[in-house]
Scaffold this motif. Sequence first.
Motif: not given
Lengths: 273, 135, 135
Positions: C22, C25-29, C110-111, C114-115
């Motif tokens: 995560a 992939a620069r995901m925001k959480y 990763g997604e 984050a979710t």
Amino acid sequence: MSERLTALRETIRQILPQVDGVIGLKTGPAGIVAPYLFKPGHPEMLDSLALWPKEPVPDTLKIIQKAYPNARLAIVCRGCEERGVVEMFKHAQVSLENLTLIGLQCVQEEALFCRCAKPYTVHARVTVGSPIAGVPDPLTEAFAAKSQAEKLAFWKEQFQHCIKCYGCRNICPQCFCNVCALEDEKWVETGRLPLPNPSLYHIIRAMHMTAKCVACRECEETCPAGIPLAIHFRLVARDVKEMFHYETGAVIEQKPPQLLTLEEGDYERSGLP
Amino acid sequence: MEYHNVLTTCPYCGTGCALHLQVLDHQLVGVLPAKNHPISQGGLCIKGWNAHAFVNHKDRLQTPLVRKGGKLVTATWDEALALIAEKLSALKAESGPDSIGVFASAKCTNEENYLIQKFARAVIGTNNVDHCARL
Amino acid sequence: MYEPKIIGFLCNWCSYRGADTAGMARMKYPPNVKIIRVPCSGRISPELVLRCFREGADGVMVLGCHIGDCHYANGNHRTAKRMAILRQLLEYNGIEAQRLCVDWVSAAEGEKFATLIASFTEQVRQLAPFVEIMQ
């Protein structure tokens, strides 16, 4: 009651010559009852044989078997005590070899006193009294019907009375770990009552009783504060039965679920995503 | 192979809870509460639950100790009692009976506590009697 | 609106790698979860979860490998059994079971990680702060 006492006395008298001792209850000074080991040479001791109040005799069995692993023993056990012996056997605390179970069936008033769902023995070949059906547990039912806030308030009130005497752990025939989590400073601080919420003392104990509690209610009876501890254990026992199809003391060959991997369908019933 | 329970009173405080000492072959192995006892009704506190622990503990004093030259050394009861009597008599002669006080204990029986106050009043001659529970 | 404090126990082999995925992939959480890496989710004893609550955490996450993918073959079987019972027990103590999140995140998910963090943070935010309900 006295009929059952006479029948039990006769049964023990017949078994005594074949064994090294029979664990039962004996009335002592001032009518106070305690566990006792009846020996073959002294059948006259059976005159003070007692039935009630029940005592944690599985523990007595453990103490004697530890010192005399090969002794041929018999034990007078009620339904709950029989379940206790079976569960202790599964956890290698007692041996069922050379052990005769003398099943003592509870009567209605004893079952009501213990709010017991199974006041009868199932494994004992020798039995005294006739088995009766289980009775409902109004206390646990009433608790289960409470809302979440009421449950929290209920335990806040109850745990306030706890003096942390460790009596519930000490008397429990299923509490036999050499190292007890309740004595670990990391979880239960010394010198502080369990009140700082959540009460780790009580929740950890309830957690560790999962698939172990045999519903003998000894903990409730010895609690100086009268906390209805069995509520936790009985609700969890219900979940364990639903999720893992395990009932304490029911089948000698069935291993406790905490020692095994997930079985078919266990995960689906656990309610996890 | 012999197992029985001895009914006794908890030695710790004045409540008088009853407990069973579990005896296996003349060895103390544990404590059980006495369920149908009118006072404790099957309950015990943490001290009562561990009342068997000190009996055979290695740190338990089994003889009196007398300080000789700054060191505690084991002594006989006669020796220790003679020393106490000598010191108490000397103090009483030197500073009067009220220079001595007596402390009783909740761990003693009623009779023992009666005796100690009798000893204080009749033998020493002082009313300085106090008790550990009167903090 | 308050910022809930959440402790996340992540297993080293799947979920922690999932968190890395995560991150890469620069995901925001949400930043509310404090992550503790553990060798296996089977290590997380109920005592640890409860201690987190006692120290003032509002929610606890236990993330492990998917059932069948455990690095130690069946470590997460223990997590599954133990946490299912612990959730029930929290419920019986009047503590919302929604405060304890048990889920499975693989190294590739990763997604999902984050979710999951976002939804759990929201879920806990809806509840009162833990220290408040315990007063």
